[in-house]
Design a protein around this motif. Structure first.
Motif, PDB file in Angstrom:
ATOM      1  N   SER A 211       0.819  -1.218   0.000  1.00 11.40           N
ATOM      2  CA  SER A 211       0.000   0.000   0.000  1.00 11.40           C
ATOM      3  C   SER A 211       0.850   1.264   0.000  1.00 11.40           C
ATOM      4  O   SER A 211       0.448   2.290  -0.545  1.00 11.40           O
ATOM      5  CB  SER A 211      -0.944   0.004   1.205  1.00 11.40           C
ATOM      6  OG  SER A 211      -1.906  -1.014   1.039  1.00 11.40           O
ATOM      7  N   ARG A 212       2.052   1.181   0.603  1.00 10.74           N
ATOM      8  CA  ARG A 212       2.934   2.361   0.580  1.00 10.74           C
ATOM      9  C   ARG A 212       3.268   2.738  -0.856  1.00 10.74           C
ATOM     10  O   ARG A 212       3.341   3.913  -1.199  1.00 10.74           O
ATOM     11  CB  ARG A 212       4.210   2.081   1.381  1.00 10.74           C
ATOM     12  CG  ARG A 212       3.953   2.152   2.877  1.00 10.74           C
ATOM     13  CD  ARG A 212       5.198   1.961   3.732  1.00 10.74           C
ATOM     14  NE  ARG A 212       4.774   1.561   5.066  1.00 10.74           N
ATOM     15  CZ  ARG A 212       5.055   0.394   5.643  1.00 10.74           C
ATOM     16  NH1 ARG A 212       5.804  -0.497   5.024  1.00 10.74           N
ATOM     17  NH2 ARG A 212       4.574   0.117   6.838  1.00 10.74           N
ATOM     18  N   ASN A 213       3.464   1.728  -1.694  1.00 13.73           N
ATOM     19  CA  ASN A 213       3.712   2.004  -3.114  1.00 13.73           C
ATOM     20  C   ASN A 213       2.435   2.429  -3.835  1.00 13.73           C
ATOM     21  O   ASN A 213       2.460   3.288  -4.708  1.00 13.73           O
ATOM     22  CB  ASN A 213       4.299   0.777  -3.803  1.00 13.73           C
ATOM     23  CG  ASN A 213       5.666   0.428  -3.246  1.00 13.73           C
ATOM     24  OD1 ASN A 213       6.409   1.323  -2.846  1.00 13.73           O
ATOM     25  ND2 ASN A 213       5.977  -0.847  -3.193  1.00 13.73           N
ATOM     26  N   LEU A 214       1.324   1.796  -3.454  1.00 15.32           N
ATOM     27  CA  LEU A 214       0.064   2.100  -4.143  1.00 15.32           C
ATOM     28  C   LEU A 214      -0.368   3.545  -3.894  1.00 15.32           C
ATOM     29  O   LEU A 214      -0.957   4.181  -4.750  1.00 15.32           O
ATOM     30  CB  LEU A 214      -1.039   1.129  -3.697  1.00 15.32           C
ATOM     31  CG  LEU A 214      -0.865  -0.338  -4.118  1.00 15.32           C
ATOM     32  CD1 LEU A 214      -2.005  -1.183  -3.570  1.00 15.32           C
ATOM     33  CD2 LEU A 214      -0.759  -0.488  -5.631  1.00 15.32           C
ATOM     34  N   HIS A 215      -0.081   4.044  -2.700  1.00 17.61           N
ATOM     35  CA  HIS A 215      -0.476   5.428  -2.421  1.00 17.61           C
ATOM     36  C   HIS A 215       0.301   6.385  -3.339  1.00 17.61           C
ATOM     37  O   HIS A 215      -0.250   7.380  -3.829  1.00 17.61           O
ATOM     38  CB  HIS A 215      -0.253   5.768  -0.941  1.00 17.61           C
ATOM     39  CG  HIS A 215      -0.972   7.013  -0.520  1.00 17.61           C
ATOM     40  ND1 HIS A 215      -0.824   7.589   0.709  1.00 17.61           N
ATOM     41  CD2 HIS A 215      -1.857   7.815  -1.187  1.00 17.61           C
ATOM     42  CE1 HIS A 215      -1.573   8.687   0.792  1.00 17.61           C
ATOM     43  NE2 HIS A 215      -2.208   8.845  -0.348  1.00 17.61           N
ATOM     44  N   VAL A 216       1.562   6.057  -3.591  1.00 18.85           N
ATOM     45  CA  VAL A 216       2.360   6.858  -4.520  1.00 18.85           C
ATOM     46  C   VAL A 216       1.693   6.840  -5.900  1.00 18.85           C
ATOM     47  O   VAL A 216       1.531   7.881  -6.550  1.00 18.85           O
ATOM     48  CB  VAL A 216       3.804   6.300  -4.613  1.00 18.85           C
ATOM     49  CG1 VAL A 216       4.605   7.051  -5.682  1.00 18.85           C
ATOM     50  CG2 VAL A 216       4.500   6.383  -3.254  1.00 18.85           C
ATOM     51  N   GLN A 217       1.266   5.648  -6.307  1.00 19.08           N
ATOM     52  CA  GLN A 217       0.626   5.495  -7.613  1.00 19.08           C
ATOM     53  C   GLN A 217      -0.673   6.294  -7.668  1.00 19.08           C
ATOM     54  O   GLN A 217      -0.972   6.942  -8.671  1.00 19.08           O
ATOM     55  CB  GLN A 217       0.332   4.001  -7.869  1.00 19.08           C
ATOM     56  CG  GLN A 217      -0.316   3.713  -9.212  1.00 19.08           C
ATOM     57  CD  GLN A 217       0.581   4.123 -10.384  1.00 19.08           C
ATOM     58  OE1 GLN A 217       1.761   3.776 -10.413  1.00 19.08           O
ATOM     59  NE2 GLN A 217       0.034   4.888 -11.320  1.00 19.08           N
TER      60      GLN A 217
END
Lengths: 619, 197
Positions: A211-217
């Motif tokens: 999710s940490r990456n998904l929030h960036v996306q």
């Protein structure tokens, strides 16, 4: 016969209800999977799509609640087929949990989330402004102003969703859903049913590290959405003057009519925001630069206003921007054309134009026409029985209630409702009331609402050993919103197969409710006795009152009742039941045979036994 | 094109929504711009049903208080209640057959004096056309055609930019086949009641 929304004649103009136009837009987009929980003002969208699903490859379901409906649609979209979920504004609260993280995960095929807001609360418990969900989730949002636009925007929403790989919020208000206007048909895309799911757990399983990456996306996607909004033809700027008006949704119509009536088109420029999240920032800032003063016309909260004032600050603009204000627009209720016109006249300091109106102060008082439970409604019989059983209790009884036709029980003479906040709240709040009050708690919930969100509350009650009686009013349908099915409905009665009916009684027993009884509320004495027992039970007790909705019960043979000379004018029937089939003629009770369905509840409570069936030969 | 705003008020079950649909279809066929809206949340449960129809150059689909050019009332007390929608030059067309609310039926409310309805409306607005549409519907062969009787009356006043033929064709297009003849008859009865009156 083909469904009217399937007419394959591009360019043809047809008159449609806003909700039909939205369904048509989805059909034109080749919608493959749809899911909903019914809720006014959105219900006719689902009704149309459910009907169409019987005739085409579209799969459409009535899900148990909005959260499930959104999850069904999300999975379909993740598998590469276009999907849609449909709900009223408060339904999005129920689905807010999947919504927020679905924004992180994104979608593959186009997915549209229809949220129907209800300013003025024609049929809702609040008038929350769901535009905040777009800000909260980061998802793109579209808002139509007209019926044809509702169709076209729905179709476009699927494209936009695929472009951004995010679900799109399509936000309407009651006056879009329930207005009718001409719609120009466009081509119907074929339904692409070719599904494919690619395993990719480190993109699709939202553990913290993912999710940490998904929030960036998501933030990247919002940026891309912002550039699309900037160039979107749904954001329309018209006019040339120094007076600026920024508006959205149906307010745009009122603004256009006002400008024409006030004859100020040479002085006024208008910015209609249709692609409203993210806002077209540069477009708004350059609009503001060209204006001497700006009025923001939006129903609901100052959603545009707050953001636009911040945008003005960013570029150092000090132009006067007003919207919600003590002297201007309210955050309450819906707007109307005359109100918008008079606010525009007021803000730009020109005289209002309105036709002279008559003085109506001498009109006699006109009796109100409140909605009422139907003649022969099983809920009325149940409320009566509960009231009689409650009279035998030595403590006061508190009645948490829930959302459905039976909420009308709040009106006198039934007066059987003490607390209500949302779908399913009757059960959860009963847990709290029973813990803190030295009173008997008797809660009401309908069958559809029980499936929607009553079950977790009941499990909680059994687990935590709360003490109350839950009366489940089982009329075999979702009556209030137009008789949609739910998991407790026998679908074979509508000649529909492929469904499994779920027994409320078996489920309640399986939860471990220690005292369960089933009554037929038309049997007055038996029902009262069963309720008394349930009330006396220490712990959680459930009484299931089964009587099919009087409006759709095809099986029941109607036989009207009449009042005989035995009547001694006690008026117990009128004062306790208030069935709409009753009327007074020369001060004597009569029963309208056209309305009476023959439930015989009044006959059972008449102290003189004066109410008897109409003889076959009489009718 | 000039804008004409029409409000229709009725009690749930009187067929207001079908009447609106017929007018909408007639406007489409006549190539007249039309927008409509309705509030019918609890109609099946005895509430009031209100439709707004706006013909001509306008984008709004609702009508503010004081701005309806025509009020078509299906029930006299509802016509009175909706007078706030009218301005001084509005035309009012009303059925005079009362359908008292349930509260009145059981002696818990008072119905306005029927004899006062017409003088009151006449005092407030420009023109009043009244008829017993319920009787005429019964004579046409079906009491449920009261909505179309009132459309006939509306047509006779020539208050709308729609011809009689447009309305009749819209009736043929909109109502169930088996009821077309009764409805056309009902339309004619409504029309005659005004022309005679």
């Amino acid at each position: 016969m083909t469904h009217k929304l399937l007419t394959d004649q591009p360019g043809k103009t047809e008159l449609m209800l806003g909700n039909e136009a939205i369904a048509r837009g989805a059909i034109e987009a080749g919608l493959c999977v749809g899911a909903t929980y019914p809720g006014t003002p959105s219900s006719e969208i689902s009704l149309s799509l459910f009907q169409i699903s019987q005739k085409t490859d579209l799969y459409f379901e009535y899900s148990t609640n909005e959260k499930v409906a959104m999850e069904v649609a999300a999975a379909a979209s993740a598998s590469g087929v276009r999907s849609m979920c449909i709900m009223k504004h408060v339904g999005l609260n129920v689905a807010a949990d999947p919504l927020m993280t679905l924004a992180y995960v994104g979608v593959k095929a186009g997915m549209v989330i229809l949220t129907a807001d209800d300013p003025l609360m024609f049929s809702s418990q609040n008038e929350q402004d769901n535009r905040y969900y777009a800000l909260l989730s980061g998802l793109p949002m579209l808002e139509p102003s007209s019926i044809d636009e509702a169709r076209a925007m729905t179709k476009y929403a699927f494209e936009l969703s695929e472009q951004l790989q995010e679900p799109v919020l399509l936000r309407t208000t009651t006056r879009i859903n329930h207005s009718t206007g001409p719609v120009i048909l466009d081509t119907i895309l074929p339904i692409n049913r070719q599904s494919h799911f690619t395993k990719n757990p480190f993109r699709l399983v939202t553990i913290p590290s993912v999710s940490r990456n998904l929030h960036v996306q998501l933030l990247e996607n919002i940026k891309q959405a912002a550039s699309l909004s900037e160039a979107s033809p749904w954001n329309i700027c018209t006019g040339i003057g120094k007076w600026g008006i920024i508006c959205n949704g149906v307010s745009f119509n009122y603004v256009k009519d006002a400008i024409s009536t006030l004859d100020i088109s040479d002085k006024t420029r208008v910015l209609r925001i249709g692609f409203s999240h993210p806002l077209p920032v540069s477009m708004i800032q350059s609009f503001l630069k060209d204006c001497e003063r700006v009025l923001i016309v939006e129903e609901g909260e100052p959603w545009l206003e707050t953001q636009i004032k911040a945008l003005a600050q960013e570029v150092g603009l000090t132009v006067s921007i007003k919207g919600k204000d003590n002297h201007l627009f309210s955050r309450l209720y819906e707007y109307d054309p005359a109100m918008v016109r008079s606010m525009i006249a007021n803000y730009f300091n020109i005289p209002d134009v309105q036709p002279p109106v008559p003085d109506l102060s001498d009109l006699p008082e006109i009796p109100s026409r409140p909605p009422n439970l139907c003649a022969g409604c099983g809920h009325r019989a149940t409320f009566y029985a509960v009231k009689q059983a409650a009279k035998t209790m030595d403590v006061e009884v508190i009645y948490p209630t829930d959302i459905g036709c039976y909420t009308l029980g709040v009106l006198p003479p039934l007066s059987m409702a003490d607390y209500l906040i949302c779908m399913g709240s009757s059960v959860g709040t009963s847990c709290g009331f029973s813990k803190v009050l030295d009173k008997k708690i008797v809660a009401f919930i309908g069958d559809s609402t029980f499936f929607h969100s009553g079950i977790p509350g009941l499990i909680n009650a059994v687990f935590n050993q709360h003490q109350f009686t839950l009366v489940i009013l089982d009329n075999g349908t979702t009556a209030m919103t137009g008789h949609q099915p739910h998991p407790g409905v026998d679908m074979t009665q509508w000649n529909l197969d492929g469904y499994t009916q779920i027994s409320i009684e078996k489920m309640v027993r399986a939860i471990g409710v220690p005292h369960v009884s089933v009554v037929r509320p038309y049997q007055v004495k038996k029902s009262i006795d069963a309720l008394k027992e349930a009330f006396a039970f220490k712990g959680v007790s459930v009484v299931i009152a089964q009587e099919p909705c009087a409006l759709i019960n095809k099986k029941r043979k109607k036989r009207a009742f009449q009042v005989t000379d035995q009547c001694k004018d006690h008026r117990v029937c009128i004062n306790e039941l208030a069935c709409p089939a009753f009327y007074l003629e020369s001060n004597h009770l009569k029963i309208n045979p056209a309305q009476c369905v023959g439930c015989a509840v009044c006959a059972q409570i008449c102290p003189e036994n004066a109410i008897i069936p109409v003889k076959e030969s009489q009718s | 094109m000039k804008t004409t705003r029409l409000i229709i008020v009725a009690v749930g079950g009187q067929g207001n929504l079908l009447a609106s649909k017929i007018l909408g279809e007639a406007a489409m066929a006549a190539n007249i711009r039309v927008g409509m809206s309705e509030i019918h949340g609890m109609a099946q449960r005895g509430g009031v049903v209100e439709s707004a129809l706006i013909f001509g150059d306008a984008d709004s689909t609702i009508i503010s208080d004081g701005e309806a050019d025509i009020l078509l009332g299906f029930e006299p007390s509802e016509t009175l209640r909706a007078l706030k929608k009218c301005h001084s030059r509005s035309w009012v067309i009303t059925n005079m057959e009362p359908l008292p609310p349930f509260t009145v039926n059981i002696g818990k409310g008072e119905y306005p004096d029927l004899k006062q309805v017409e003088p009151l409306i006449k005092k407030k607005t420009d023109r009043l056309f009244s008829l017993n549409a319920t009787d005429l519907a019964r004579q046409a062969g079906n009491i449920l055609s009261v909505n179309v009787v009132l459309l006939g009356a509306l047509s006779a006043t020539k208050a709308l930019p729609l011809t009689k033929e447009h309305m009749q064709n819209a009736i043929r297009k909109t109502v169930k086949k088996a009821f077309i003849d009764i409805n056309l008859k009902a339309f004619e009865f409504g029309e005659k009641a005004i022309n005679k009156g």
